[in-house]
Write a protein that holds these residues in place. Structure first.
Motif, PDB file in Angstrom:
ATOM      1  N   VAL A 549       0.852  -1.182   0.000  1.00  0.00           N
ATOM      2  CA  VAL A 549       0.000   0.000   0.000  1.00  0.00           C
ATOM      3  C   VAL A 549       0.894   1.241   0.000  1.00  0.00           C
ATOM      4  O   VAL A 549       1.835   1.348   0.781  1.00  0.00           O
ATOM      5  N   ALA A 551       0.352   5.036   0.661  1.00  0.00           N
ATOM      6  CA  ALA A 551      -0.571   6.083   1.121  1.00  0.00           C
ATOM      7  C   ALA A 551      -0.301   7.356   0.327  1.00  0.00           C
ATOM      8  O   ALA A 551       0.825   7.857   0.299  1.00  0.00           O
ATOM      9  N   TYR A 552      -1.337   7.869  -0.310  1.00  0.00           N
ATOM     10  CA  TYR A 552      -1.147   8.988  -1.238  1.00  0.00           C
ATOM     11  C   TYR A 552      -1.373  10.330  -0.561  1.00  0.00           C
ATOM     12  O   TYR A 552      -2.408  10.556   0.080  1.00  0.00           O
ATOM     13  N   LYS A 553      -0.400  11.223  -0.730  1.00  0.00           N
ATOM     14  CA  LYS A 553      -0.496  12.578  -0.190  1.00  0.00           C
ATOM     15  C   LYS A 553       0.004  13.593  -1.219  1.00  0.00           C
ATOM     16  O   LYS A 553       0.604  14.600  -0.869  1.00  0.00           O
ATOM     17  N   GLU A 580     -11.700   7.516   0.310  1.00  0.00           N
ATOM     18  CA  GLU A 580     -11.022   7.267   1.580  1.00  0.00           C
ATOM     19  C   GLU A 580     -11.316   5.849   2.059  1.00  0.00           C
ATOM     20  O   GLU A 580     -12.458   5.394   2.015  1.00  0.00           O
ATOM     21  N   ASP A 586      -5.577   2.383   9.839  1.00  0.00           N
ATOM     22  CA  ASP A 586      -5.148   3.665   9.266  1.00  0.00           C
ATOM     23  C   ASP A 586      -6.146   4.111   8.197  1.00  0.00           C
ATOM     24  O   ASP A 586      -6.766   3.280   7.518  1.00  0.00           O
ATOM     25  N   THR A 587      -6.272   5.416   8.063  1.00  0.00           N
ATOM     26  CA  THR A 587      -7.150   5.966   7.036  1.00  0.00           C
ATOM     27  C   THR A 587      -6.323   6.310   5.810  1.00  0.00           C
ATOM     28  O   THR A 587      -5.422   7.157   5.866  1.00  0.00           O
ATOM     29  N   LEU A 588      -6.607   5.626   4.722  1.00  0.00           N
ATOM     30  CA  LEU A 588      -5.939   5.904   3.451  1.00  0.00           C
ATOM     31  C   LEU A 588      -6.779   6.910   2.676  1.00  0.00           C
ATOM     32  O   LEU A 588      -7.962   6.686   2.440  1.00  0.00           O
ATOM     33  N   SER A 589      -6.177   8.012   2.275  1.00  0.00           N
ATOM     34  CA  SER A 589      -6.910   9.038   1.547  1.00  0.00           C
ATOM     35  C   SER A 589      -7.186   8.587   0.129  1.00  0.00           C
ATOM     36  O   SER A 589      -6.540   7.663  -0.394  1.00  0.00           O
ATOM     37  N   SER A 592      -4.807   6.791  -2.838  1.00  0.00           N
ATOM     38  CA  SER A 592      -3.822   5.813  -2.370  1.00  0.00           C
ATOM     39  C   SER A 592      -3.810   4.627  -3.327  1.00  0.00           C
ATOM     40  O   SER A 592      -4.804   4.318  -4.001  1.00  0.00           O
TER      41      SER A 592
END
Length: 918
Positions: A549, A551-553, A580, A586-589, A592
């Motif tokens: 995974v 996680a996209y930011k 989301e 965890d919260t993946l935005s 992701s």
């Protein structure tokens, strides 16, 4: 170029003996007179060219003088002349500072008397001691100044069409080595002159070929024919003088290398655009972080040089009325940013070696006619001037000699000022806030945090680190530059004249990096370790498996990582989470990514190479919550009349590792675009739809841009059998078909306006905002469509960089096309009506009473905008559906000069989600 000591001693002796009986080269002087069009343009001080028996003048070396009608030399010929000077004189050394993108050398030429050249390393060491007052006390500095010589760095040929200075500098070098005039001897003895003879050799050679291929012998200067080759450098055109903050191009890296090796006391850059000779001081406002000593030196040296030109009876020299002195990103501002003195000239150039009748009658600078007599221009030129190549060289040479003479006569003052400016910077860091800036390593995009630290280091700013932060302490010689780069600017709203370039450059905002300023030093400095090289964030991999995974930011390197992974492992599968998602607590935005069918080593390589954190797992995320990523085939379009910003786009894509195909008008006219590409990017170009559609006027065609034995520098980085004409209506229709058939068209800044004008994005219309003045500033934007994948990783409001680009809008019923707006307030037609409504008996008065008038955050983050109410509420980014495809229209440039990295992920989001925008 080093010489054996025995040869050096013999050469010195021979030179001294020959100097006794030197004669004037009357043939050379006669040629100067022949090619100078007016006696007032013919300074007496240049009538003393020496006929040296062993050191060749340009006339003896080439067979003609510099400034001869119709003659310009390519870079290898120019460099060859300097190598001959170095072979025949002990007072000349040639040194390579780097290599251009196309493989040409960047040379500098060092000139001084025999003692200076023998002790060159000593003098460079002395200047390095003066550059850092932490190593040198004021008492020690006084002694060092007495045993030092100023280095005066003169550069020419940065902009390829400005063709006088590279030729002039050859003759100047010959004069500096051979002349026995008292003025030149004093320069030779008291100053070490460093000459950068052709700053941009790639562009220079393209332009020389262009001159011989197309413009030599044309009867009129203003006949509409293109005076410039379509490309200069591989990537950048005129913006090669706008890279001083990014340090991204080879030319800039060579300039920085030269500065930090020699620590020049003065740097003088030679340009051409203004009649007849402009000597820089600027109208202001000046950059807040330039030491007052430097600002005063600008005035003293500028007026000194104007007076020197006037003393020879030459008209048209002036100062003050051109340029401002605010933007710190010019090449020569490496000097002003580092306690030296950066200056420039603008002479009048004809973009070649022909003589033309030039009309100055309507030219204005700072509101005044170029022919008006002013306090800053005591002797103006006439409204028309018959202007030759040699005239240009005469003016520039007289000015440069005058400036070198000032340095020779005031060497101790200049050196003392150089030291004092560094001392002032250190003292400000010690006594004033901020005392430090800290950059947390754990950021939204930690790779960009490391990049910011590396950029500071590249600027010569000291950076330390501990386990959690990069730290820049302000008690250091370049404190002013550090604060300038990290602090929002405040350009005066009441400035009388418009700025010369962008007015905001706050790197944390441009990079999307959180930085903390410390007014007091509450850090444990003993735990800090100095960082001596550039730093890079190494991504981490948590766990093991075949699925990971990400996680996209809105990290800048996600898209390049996906392309790299797919090229290395064709079986790898990549899916995106459009919403989301909860994963292991965890919260993946949204945005992701799940990467499947890769092994641990591949995951580790992606993390390391691209600075991305990966976590094993994700197999349990339901398939319905995922969408496959189909990496697009991307094309970047270029015109043949304006290649500046497509060059920056190509550079950005290549630096990031994003594959693309470069296309032009002929590809659009051929059609069948959808079978070849999924995404077409139209970078910013100047002009309007007519310019874009028609391109270079076909009356000048055919005009090949191809590599030939006669013109070997042409045909790169693109080629065509005919530059004239544009895509035409056929090409525009094919562009429309590309979108209708499911392609994504991305338009940047003014090109969005062009596509709207052309009717391809027919839902968009230009907005008239005559009172809006929006020079390049960092401003706030607000998300309107938070569910758009274009905005994955972005918060509800964020800053962007915007200049004086177009304003576009849709009809009110189509406002869902507006993904992002400028500022926070709605447009007037979107403000809810709260008055009485006939036919509705009850209005919710209680709700009205409870409504609070909340004040919106400021629109301007850094810079200045006048009449911002004209833009607030209008669209910054539009997603316009056309047929099966989309047009993504930006009304600013998210790929501006490889500088606003925070904005670029909106483009990367578009490429990741190119087929998911409906």
């Amino acid at each position: 170029m080093k010489k054996h000591l025995s040869f050096l001693a013999l050469a010195v002796l021979f030179f001294q003996l020959s100097a006794i009986s030197q004669t004037i080269d009357q043939n050379y002087i006669q040629k100067i007179k022949e090619f100078t069009t007016d006696d007032r343009f013919l300074p007496q001080s240049l009538m003393d060219v020496v006929d040296h028996p062993t050191i060749p003048s340009p006339l003896k070396h080439f067979g003609h003088i510099t400034g001869a009608e119709g003659v310009i030399h390519r870079s290898n010929e120019i460099f060859g002349y300097y190598q001959k000077l170095a072979e025949t004189s002990p007072m000349v050394e040639v040194q390579q500072m780097g290599t251009s993108e196309e493989g040409r050398p960047f040379y500098i030429v060092i000139i001084g008397n025999e003692e200076s050249m023998q002790r060159l390393d000593h003098y460079k060491g002395q200047l390095a001691l003066l550059a850092d007052p932490r190593k040198t006390t004021p008492e020690q500095a006084q002694k060092i100044v007495l045993d030092s010589k100023p280095v005066y760095y003169v550069s020419g040929g940065m902009h390829a069409t400005e063709m006088g200075s590279p030729e002039m500098l050859m003759e100047l070098s010959y004069r500096l080595v051979t002349s026995t005039s008292p003025e030149i001897q004093k320069i030779r003895n008291n100053v070490i002159t460093v000459i950068n003879p052709v700053m941009e050799p790639d562009g220079w050679d393209k332009q020389v070929d262009w001159y011989y291929r197309y413009t030599k012998g044309r009867e009129k200067f203003d006949d509409g024919f293109p005076r410039s080759a379509p490309y200069w450098g591989q990537y950048v055109f005129h913006d090669n003088n706008r890279d001083g903050l990014q340090i991204s191009q080879a030319i800039t890296k060579s300039i920085f290398k030269g500065f930090f090796e020699f620590h020049p006391t003065v740097m003088l850059d030679l340009h051409e655009s203004v009649p007849l000779l402009y000597i820089s001081t600027g109208t202001g406002p000046y950059n807040d972080y330039v030491d007052p000593i430097t600002q005063s030196e600008w005035q003293v040296m500028g007026n000194h040089d104007v007076a020197a030109v006037a003393s020879q009876g030459m008209p048209g020299a002036f100062t003050w009325a051109f340029y401002d002195g605010w933007w710190p990103g010019y090449g020569i501002w490496v000097a002003n940013n580092h306690n030296s003195n950066g200056r420039f000239y603008e002479t009048y150039g004809n973009a070649g070696a022909d003589t033309y009748l030039r009309d100055l009658s309507t030219s204005r600078y700072a509101g005044d006619l170029a022919t008006s007599k002013e306090w800053y221009r005591p002797d103006p030129a006439t409204p028309q001037v018959n202007w030759s190549y040699r005239n240009n060289i005469n003016y520039t040479m007289v000015g440069v000699i005058a400036s070198l003479s000032y340095a020779a006569n005031n060497s101790e003052l200049l050196l003392s000022n150089f030291y004092k400016k560094g001392l002032n910077s250190v003292e400000k860091g010690r006594k004033e806030g901020p005392k430090a800036y800290t950059i947390a390593k754990d950021q939204r995009d930690p790779a960009m945090a490391a990049y910011l630290a590396s950029q500071l280091i590249a600027q010569g700013i000291e950076v330390h680190e501990n386990d959690t932060h990069y730290v820049a302490l302000t008690e250091q010689p370049y404190r002013n530059l550090l604060v300038s780069l990290m602090t929002p600017t405040a350009y005066p709203k009441d400035a009388k004249f418009p700025p010369y370039d962008a007015i905001a450059w706050t790197l944390p905002n441009l990079y999307g990096v959180a930085v903390e300023s410390h007014e007091s030093l509450d850090l444990n400095t003993s735990s800090l370790k100095k960082v001596d090289t550039t730093v890079k964030y190494e991504g981490k991999v948590a766990g093991q498996g075949n699925t990971y995974v990400l996680a996209y930011k809105a990290q800048n390197n996600v898209l390049p990582a996906l392309y790299a992974l797919k090229s290395q492992n064709k079986n790898a599968e990549m899916t995106i989470l459009p919403k989301e998602t909860i994963f292991e607590g965890d919260t993946l935005s949204a945005g992701s990514i799940l990467i499947k069918k890769i092994n641990q080593n591949q995951a580790a390589k992606i993390a390391s190479d691209f600075g991305l954190d990966l976590k094993a797992g994700g197999d349990g995320i339901v398939a319905s919550a995922q969408k496959n990523i189909q990496l697009p085939r991307v094309a970047i379009y270029h015109t043949w009349y304006n290649t500046q910003d497509e060059g920056w786009s190509r550079f950005t894509f290549e630096e990031r590792g994003i594959p693309y195909t470069s296309i032009d008008k002929d590809v659009l006219k051929t059609g069948n675009l959808r079978s070849k590409f999924d995404v077409i990017l139209l970078p910013r170009v100047r002009g309007n739809a007519k310019n874009f559609i028609n391109g270079v006027d076909k009356k000048f065609g055919p005009m090949p841009y191809t590599k030939t034995p006669e013109f070997p520098s042409h045909g790169f980085p693109a080629y065509t059998l005919d530059m004239t004409g544009g895509p035409g209506f056929l090409g525009m229709e094919n562009l429309r078909k590309f979108v209708e058939e499911g392609g994504l068209l991305i338009t940047l800044d003014n090109t969005s306006n062009i596509i709207a004008e052309a009717g391809i994005a027919s839902e968009l219309s230009p907005v008239s905002a005559g009172s809006l003045f929006h020079p390049g500033s960092i401003v706030m934007a607000k998300v309107r469509k938070s569910d758009s994948p274009i905005l994955n990783g972005f918060p509800e409001s964020f800053n962007i960089f915007r200049g004086n680009g177009p304003l576009l809008q849709t009809d009110k019923y189509n406002r869902d096309m507006m993904l992002v707006q400028y500022g926070f307030q709605p447009l007037k037609d979107e403000v809810p009506y709260e008055g009485p409504i006939m036919g509705m008996r009850d209005r919710n008065e209680a709700a009205k009473a409870d409504k609070k008038d909340e004040k919106s955050p400021s629109y301007v983050v850094s810079g200045m905008v006048r009449n911002e109410q004209e833009i607030v509420g209008h669209g910054a980014v539009f997603n316009v559906p056309v047929g099966k495809g989309n047009i993504l229209a930006f009304t600013f440039d998210p790929l501006h000069r490889y500088l606003n990295h925070h904005d670029a992920p909106m483009v990367w989001n578009a490429l990741i989600n190119w087929d998911k925008l409906r």
